[in-house]
Design a protein around this motif. Structure first.
Motif, short mmCIF file in Angstrom:
data_model
loop_
_atom_site.label_atom_id
_atom_site.label_comp_id
_atom_site.label_asym_id
_atom_site.label_seq_id
_atom_site.Cartn_x
_atom_site.Cartn_y
_atom_site.Cartn_z
N ILE A 93 0.85 -1.22 0.03
CA ILE A 93 -0.13 0.08 0.05
C ILE A 93 0.83 1.39 0.02
O ILE A 93 1.58 1.41 0.95
CB ILE A 93 -1.10 -0.01 0.95
N ILE A 94 1.15 1.76 -1.23
CA ILE A 94 2.06 2.90 -1.41
C ILE A 94 1.68 4.12 -0.57
O ILE A 94 0.61 4.75 -0.70
CB ILE A 94 2.34 3.06 -2.92
N PRO A 95 2.52 4.67 0.22
CA PRO A 95 2.24 5.87 0.94
C PRO A 95 2.56 7.08 0.10
O PRO A 95 3.58 6.68 -0.88
CB PRO A 95 3.37 5.80 2.00
N ALA A 96 2.08 8.25 0.22
CA ALA A 96 2.29 9.45 -0.44
C ALA A 96 2.38 9.05 -2.02
O ALA A 96 3.29 9.45 -2.74
CB ALA A 96 3.72 10.01 -0.20
N PRO A 97 1.41 8.60 -2.39
CA PRO A 97 1.29 8.02 -3.95
C PRO A 97 1.42 9.32 -4.96
O PRO A 97 1.90 9.10 -6.12
CB PRO A 97 -0.15 7.51 -4.07
N GLU A 98 1.00 10.48 -4.60
CA GLU A 98 1.18 11.80 -5.38
C GLU A 98 2.78 11.88 -5.77
O GLU A 98 3.29 12.34 -6.85
CB GLU A 98 0.75 12.96 -4.74
N GLU A 99 3.70 11.25 -5.05
CA GLU A 99 5.34 11.21 -5.18
C GLU A 99 5.48 10.61 -6.44
O GLU A 99 6.47 10.63 -7.21
CB GLU A 99 6.08 11.12 -4.01
N ASN A 100 4.44 9.70 -7.05
CA ASN A 100 5.11 8.51 -8.07
C ASN A 100 4.06 9.01 -9.35
O ASN A 100 4.12 8.46 -10.32
CB ASN A 100 4.45 7.44 -7.51
N LYS A 101 3.45 10.10 -9.12
CA LYS A 101 2.75 10.57 -10.27
C LYS A 101 3.56 10.75 -11.53
O LYS A 101 4.62 11.42 -11.58
CB LYS A 101 2.13 12.00 -9.91
N GLY A 102 3.11 9.95 -12.69
CA GLY A 102 3.95 10.07 -13.88
C GLY A 102 5.13 9.26 -13.72
O GLY A 102 5.99 9.00 -14.78
N ARG A 103 5.36 8.44 -12.62
CA ARG A 103 6.57 7.55 -12.58
C ARG A 103 6.32 6.29 -12.09
O ARG A 103 7.35 5.59 -11.33
CB ARG A 103 7.58 8.30 -11.69
N TRP A 104 4.91 5.74 -11.99
CA TRP A 104 4.43 4.46 -11.57
C TRP A 104 5.45 3.18 -12.08
O TRP A 104 5.82 2.18 -11.49
CB TRP A 104 3.07 4.20 -11.86
N ARG A 105 5.53 3.37 -13.43
CA ARG A 105 6.26 2.47 -14.02
C ARG A 105 7.76 2.17 -13.51
O ARG A 105 8.41 1.00 -13.37
CB ARG A 105 6.47 2.39 -15.57
N ASN A 106 8.35 3.37 -12.92
CA ASN A 106 9.62 3.27 -12.28
C ASN A 106 9.53 2.52 -11.06
O ASN A 106 10.45 1.64 -10.47
CB ASN A 106 10.14 4.54 -12.02
N LEU A 107 8.56 2.59 -10.45
CA LEU A 107 8.28 2.06 -9.05
C LEU A 107 8.06 0.48 -9.30
O LEU A 107 8.73 -0.19 -8.49
CB LEU A 107 6.94 2.39 -8.23
N PHE A 108 7.34 0.10 -10.28
CA PHE A 108 7.50 -1.46 -10.74
C PHE A 108 8.77 -1.96 -11.27
O PHE A 108 8.90 -3.19 -10.99
CB PHE A 108 6.19 -1.51 -11.50
N GLY A 109 9.37 -1.12 -11.77
CA GLY A 109 10.69 -1.34 -12.40
C GLY A 109 10.73 -1.94 -13.51
O GLY A 109 11.59 -2.79 -14.37
N LYS A 110 9.44 -1.82 -14.51
CA LYS A 110 9.48 -2.31 -15.92
C LYS A 110 8.36 -1.23 -16.66
O LYS A 110 7.49 -0.85 -16.28
CB LYS A 110 9.01 -3.66 -15.96
N GLU A 111 8.71 -1.44 -17.96
CA GLU A 111 7.53 -0.73 -18.75
C GLU A 111 6.64 -1.77 -19.29
O GLU A 111 7.02 -2.69 -19.95
CB GLU A 111 8.43 -0.22 -20.14
N ALA A 112 5.56 -1.33 -18.96
CA ALA A 112 4.53 -2.30 -19.15
C ALA A 112 3.13 -1.54 -19.10
O ALA A 112 3.16 -0.21 -18.47
CB ALA A 112 4.14 -3.50 -18.10
#
Length: 212
Positions: free
Chosen positions: A20-39
């Motif tokens: 459950i990702i805290p402060a999700p606004e910090e990942n806006k536009g960068r969610w694929r980086n969090l997952f570590g893959k382009e998909a």
């Protein structure tokens, strides 16, 4: 449906920031980086106890899934499922869907799932329906061009309202099923509510729609 309060839920959510990702606004536009893959990135609004999103993530390891749920006493059930069956391509957000554009950038999302959303049948509550035009505006912002919305419900009135609302908004209704479980396209992936209603013999309505 009345939600049973779980006083331990808040602590459990805080103990698992990897799911459950805290402060999700910090990942806006960068969610694929969090997952570590382009998909492809797909989100379920109102993920409930997590049956649908975990099944989707298991079946489609080549796609990324984020479940959104605003009730802490509900999202912990989804969290438990992902602790029992860790999936690298599934995460959860404990946020309100009305703030969707705070968490996802323009064109960042490939698909949105609306499964058994509260139909809010009273006219005075129309603005709370997840297919009201203000919600559709937010979906259009975060979805990529041609991105799709998939909706399932047991409520015929809400289904008909959603088709009308989407059509007025200029969306294209690509697929409609008035009995999803009897459809040749039925994939066997269900939600907890879906199982409950289907077992009672109720038909499940489903549509796919997209912005053009």
């Amino acid at each position: 449906m009345r939600i049973r309060h779980k006083p331990w839920a808040k602590d459990m959510i805080a103990q698992h920031p990897e799911i459950i990702i805290p402060a999700p606004e910090e990942n806006k536009g960068r969610w694929r980086n969090l997952f570590g893959k382009e998909a492809p990135l797909e989100i379920e609004i109102g993920t409930g106890k997590g049956q649908f999103i975990t099944a989707m993530a298991e079946r489609h390891p080549d796609r990324l899934f984020i479940g959104i749920e605003r009730e802490e006493s509900v999202i912990v059930s989804a969290l438990k499922k992902l602790l029992e069956r860790p999936l690298a391509n599934a995460r959860l957000l404990y946020v309100n869907a009305k703030d969707l554009t705070d968490y996802f950038a323009e064109g960042e999302v490939d698909a949105i799932y609306l499964n058994f959303s509260d139909p809010w049948p009273k006219k005075r509550h129309e603005k709370r329906r997840l297919t009201y035009h203000t919600f559709l505006e937010n979906y259009k912002k975060v979805l990529k061009p041609g991105g799709r919305i998939e909706l399932r419900t047991d409520n015929q009135g809400f289904f008909e309202y959603s088709i009308a609302s989407m059509s007025r908004f200029g969306m294209v209704i690509d697929k409609v099923s008035l009995d999803w479980h009897a459809s040749a396209d039925f994939d066997g992936i269900t939600t907890e509510y879906e199982d409950k209603f289907s077992e009672k013999g109720q038909k499940i309505y489903r549509l796919e729609a997209s912005f053009r």
